[in-house]
Design an enzyme around this catalytic site. Structure first.
Site, mmCIF file in Angstrom:
data_model
loop_
_atom_site.group_PDB
_atom_site.id
_atom_site.type_symbol
_atom_site.label_atom_id
_atom_site.label_comp_id
_atom_site.label_asym_id
_atom_site.label_seq_id
_atom_site.Cartn_x
_atom_site.Cartn_y
_atom_site.Cartn_z
ATOM 1 N N ASP A 100 0.829 -1.199 0.000
ATOM 2 C CA ASP A 100 0.000 0.000 0.000
ATOM 3 C C ASP A 100 0.869 1.257 0.000
ATOM 4 O O ASP A 100 2.060 1.213 0.323
ATOM 5 C CB ASP A 100 -0.896 -0.037 1.250
ATOM 6 C CG ASP A 100 -2.182 0.742 1.075
ATOM 7 O OD1 ASP A 100 -2.283 1.532 0.119
ATOM 8 O OD2 ASP A 100 -3.083 0.567 1.911
ATOM 9 N N ASP A 157 -10.690 1.973 -3.297
ATOM 10 C CA ASP A 157 -11.261 1.697 -1.964
ATOM 11 C C ASP A 157 -12.777 1.743 -2.028
ATOM 12 O O ASP A 157 -13.449 1.418 -1.046
ATOM 13 C CB ASP A 157 -10.768 2.737 -0.951
ATOM 14 C CG ASP A 157 -9.368 2.405 -0.451
ATOM 15 O OD1 ASP A 157 -8.857 1.331 -0.782
ATOM 16 O OD2 ASP A 157 -8.797 3.236 0.283
HETATM 17 C C1 GLA Z 1 -5.659 2.129 2.314
HETATM 18 C C2 GLA Z 1 -6.021 0.982 1.409
HETATM 19 C C3 GLA Z 1 -7.077 0.119 2.061
HETATM 20 C C4 GLA Z 1 -6.563 -0.395 3.387
HETATM 21 C C5 GLA Z 1 -6.135 0.787 4.253
HETATM 22 C C6 GLA Z 1 -5.436 0.309 5.512
HETATM 23 O O1 GLA Z 1 -6.717 3.007 2.464
HETATM 24 O O2 GLA Z 1 -6.445 1.463 0.172
HETATM 25 O O3 GLA Z 1 -7.435 -0.956 1.222
HETATM 26 O O4 GLA Z 1 -5.499 -1.278 3.176
HETATM 27 O O5 GLA Z 1 -5.234 1.645 3.575
HETATM 28 O O6 GLA Z 1 -5.020 1.361 6.300
#
Ligand code: GLA
Length: 763
Positions: A469, A529
């Site tokens: 990420d 997301d």
């Molecule tokens: C980001 C990612 C999510 C998740 C969060 C965790 O927002 O896009 O999918 O992994 O971080 O903090």
């Protein structure tokens, strides 16, 4: 193949051609890029600038055809008569350099010409290297053109052979001038709104598709299309462009008075500067160009083939990806080993093959304000460590995967307290994004820290998947933003090169880094997301123009949805996620028995058809209502139809499939779906002999255990009939229950299987 004959370079395959020649003044002229043609077509295809145009500058005063402003060029200079967008901007001793690179020589290499540090597409057929020079400044320019079956790639290397430092402000990867009229399609958005399609006509005002956040960005995907104004999904000329790069990018598109559309692609020149010292060279990322005269669909197929065969890591090419369960939306930071194992057991029962532990397993990471940068496992949450958890999950016969965000640091972390100087800052006070700073990946000791820590965690437990990420923008300007991306590639290469068995899924607050650079390491990318299926129709469809389904992570999450509050049927959430790499990301604990049954059936259906969903040929269909997608492989076609808002008094509805054999016979069956009874509320009293309290215990209990079957469809028809449009079962119209009809309200959907049963010749 690449041929050089009578001063003409002919690059191409059976699908496309590119003709080039060097003008009398040494400039690379792009005679043609597009349809497959022959070398003899030069006469027919080349521009005819015979008349000259008033105020133009001429490279030869006696030759009215010698203005570079009117030529279709494959590299444009600066300040020397071509006043369209330049391919490079250079400076020496504080003075801008005029540039007019002239051809010195060329070479044809078999395969690709390897880059120094940037990722690149693999297994090219042949590469043409044209070397241009500007001896006045001791500069050499290498233009590389690599031929792939479905695409052409281009990149540039500038070499300083002199004794003075030259500063690069702009150096593009590719420059082409294409005749014709075009519309430009870009994929834009932001967090939870990635890849929305926008179309603008290409005219005399320059359109810039650019990212300046330090990353390829959710604002403006580096990929875009140019299409003839009347192009459809199946007809008309469409060009596709992309960049194998994850940093700031730029593409400029502009139509000249003479009707040539200049397209330049490369690193964004925004605040860019790179000192090129004597003896040094600078390489640009690889640009990707593709062409089709079979409309947007045809162009997508070219790009999908190219990515599946030449971009994703070899170890994962056409390898089916596991159905995963991810802990994030269900648990966020609130978990311990007991809860995770309970979830894993349920996920396994439903059919998931990979259990992914997301954020929150290390340091003081109990929310997003602290802990990033630290790698000590939180033993309060995981008393047996990751190894213990992974072992137990393995014992359930599931793979184990782990989330990392290695590029960032929270100031509230041991790492920051020990090395505050490792954070990437500018000369102004630091500004936060999600309470975090980026680490300075241009520093070798920072890269070593990440490589050592991520590497040893991966070796400490049975981890077969990583979600990598990255959740904040950069503050780096100039060549530092580029050096950061080179640092990232170095880290990824060192961690995953020796561990090719680890499946890497790249994520950046969702699809903030959905690019070909990341895909050379990461065969799948988290699209967004935003997991609301209605929103996902736009996001996944937008991405599908340039990226195959095999790279799109698509998860089923809870309803009502956390970002839209929209309640959508479980079958629609699955039907949308089927068109990608299926995963589940919701709390399984409180699912109703009917929902669990549905999910188990969804996963088993997906596994049965996984190769088609992940690697089949994808088509965006023209739906009479809503959105329709098709994937096809070996005579089997799966069609998803997705509705948005339902209207009363619905008319007939037909659905047209694509790419069938018109002479074959096919069996069409809709995938059986169930409807929760609870949402029907007081309407149930119309079909039951006794009155039912819509808020009562009886209905609540029935809703847990009993689901209604939605109407299904089964028929046999010719490919020809199915492509002209078959009639779908009637939609509910307020007239009572019809067991064969579609009892779907808003956001309903269907999935149809179209299986070839017999060809006419066999009858
Ligand atoms: C980001 C990612 C999510 C998740 C969060 C965790 O927002 O896009 O999918 O992994 O971080 O903090």
């Amino acid at each position: 193949m690449i041929l050089y004959q009578d001063g003409i370079f002919h690059l191409g395959t059976e699908h496309w051609s590119c003709l080039l020649r060097i003008t009398a003044h040494g400039l690379p002229e792009l005679i043609h890029y597009g349809a497959p043609v022959s070398t003899e077509d030069v006469q027919a295809l080349s521009c005819k600038p015979g008349l000259g145009w008033g105020t133009s500058l001429l490279l030869d005063d006696k030759d009215t055809t010698s203005s570079p402003d009117f030529l279709p060029l494959a590299w444009s200079g600066n300040g020397r008569g071509d006043y369209r967008e330049s391919s490079c901007e250079l400076e020496c001793n504080g003075i801008p350099l005029a540039t007019q690179f002239r051809c010195l020589s060329h070479q044809i290499h078999s395969g690709i010409a390897p880059t120094q540090a940037l990722p690149q597409a693999l297994d090219g057929i042949e590469t043409l290297e044209i070397i241009l020079e500007q001896p006045e400044n001791s500069l050499l320019l290498h233009l590389y053109w690599t031929v792939f079956p479905d695409a052409l790639t281009r990149r540039t290397v500038l070499e300083n052979t002199g004794e003075q430092t030259v500063c690069i402000h702009k150096l593009m990867s590719s420059c082409v001038d294409l005749p014709g009229r075009f519309e430009m399609t870009t994929l834009n958005g932001g967090w939870i709104a990635e890849a929305h399609k926008h179309v603008v006509p290409v005219g005399p005002t320059r359109v810039a598709n650019e990212s300046t956040t330090g990353f390829s960005s959710n604002r403006h995907n580096p990929g875009f299309l140019l299409s003839e104004p009347n192009a459809t999904e199946t007809c008309g000329q469409v060009y596709g462009f992309n960049l194998v790069y994850s940093g700031n990018h730029y593409s400029g598109v502009q139509r000249s008075l003479q009707g040539l559309n200049r397209v330049v692609q490369g690193i964004s020149p925004n605040n860019f500067s790179k000192a090129l010292n004597p003896g040094e060279s600078f390489e640009t990322p690889e640009a990707v160009l593709a062409w089709s005269n079979e409309g947007f669909g045809g162009l997508s197929h070219r790009m999908h083939n190219f990515i599946n065969h030449h971009i994703v890591p070899k170890a994962w090419q056409f390898k089916e990806r596991p159905v995963l369960y991810n802990s994030w939306e269900g648990c966020m930071f609130d978990f311990n080993q007991h809860r995770l194992l309970k979830l894993a057991k349920q996920a396994k029962e439903l059919g998931c093959e990979l259990f992914v532990l997301d954020d929150g397993w290390f340091g003081t990471r109990n929310d997003d304000t602290s802990g990033l940068g630290d790698y000590n496992i939180n033993t309060k949450k995981l008393p047996k460590g990751l190894a213990g958890l992974a072992r137990k999950i393995k014992a359930m016969d599931m793979e184990f995967g782990l989330w990392f965000e290695p590029e960032s640091v929270n100031p509230e972390s041991n790492l920051y307290r020990a090395h505050p100087d490792w954070a990437l800052t500018d000369q102004l006070p630091p500004i936060m994004g999600r309470h975090q700073l980026l680490l300075d990946l241009t520093r070798p000791e920072v890269r070593d820290y990440i490589v050592d820590n991520v590497g040893s965690i991966l070796d400490s437990a049975e981890i077969s998947y990583v979600k990598w990420d990255m959740n904040r923008h950069s503050v780096a300007l100039g060549d530092k933003a580029h050096e950061y991306i080179l640092g990232l590639y170095d880290v990824l290469r060192r961690i995953f090169g020796p561990r090719p068995h680890v499946l890497l899924e790249s994520c950046a607050s969702g699809g903030n880094r959905f690019d070909l650079g990341m895909m050379t390491f990461s065969p799948q990318v988290w699209c967004s997301d935003n997991t609301d299926p209605v929103e996902r129709l736009d996001i996944q469809e937008g991405l599908s123009y340039l990226y195959p389904l095999s790279v799109m992570g698509a998860h089923v999450s809870a309803a009502p949805h956390a970002q839209t509050l929209r309640a959508t049927p479980l079958y629609t959430r699955a039907n949308v996620s089927f068109f990608g790499i299926l995963g589940y990301e919701l709390d399984l604990e409180h699912l109703l028995p009917v929902e669990k049954k549905d999910i188990a059936a969804q996963i088993s259906y997906y596994k049965e058809h996984r190769s088609i969903f992940q690697f089949g040929t994808f088509h965006r269909l023209n739906a009479e209502q809503g959105t329709a997608w098709q994937v096809s492989q070996h005579g089997m076609h799966l069609v998803g139809l997705f509705h948005r808002l339902i209207h009363a008094a619905p008319g007939y509805e037909r659905l047209s499939a694509r790419a069938l054999d018109s002479r074959s016979t096919y069996q069409v069956t809709s995938r059986p779906q169930t409807l929760r009874v609870g949402p029907f509320g007081s309407l149930l009293s119309h079909v039951f002999p006794v009155s039912i309290n819509p808020n009562g215990m009886v209905l609540r209990t029935a809703d847990r255990h009993y689901a209604m079957k939605d109407g299904t469809q089964e028929l046999f028809a010719s490919g020809s009939a199915l492509m002209s449009g078959w009639m779908l079962p009637p939609h509910f119209a307020g007239t009572g229950y019809d067991k064969d009809g579609r009892m779907q309200s808003d956001f309903g959907s269907n999935l149809f299987e179209i299986r070839e049963v017999i060809t006419r010749e066999e009858l």
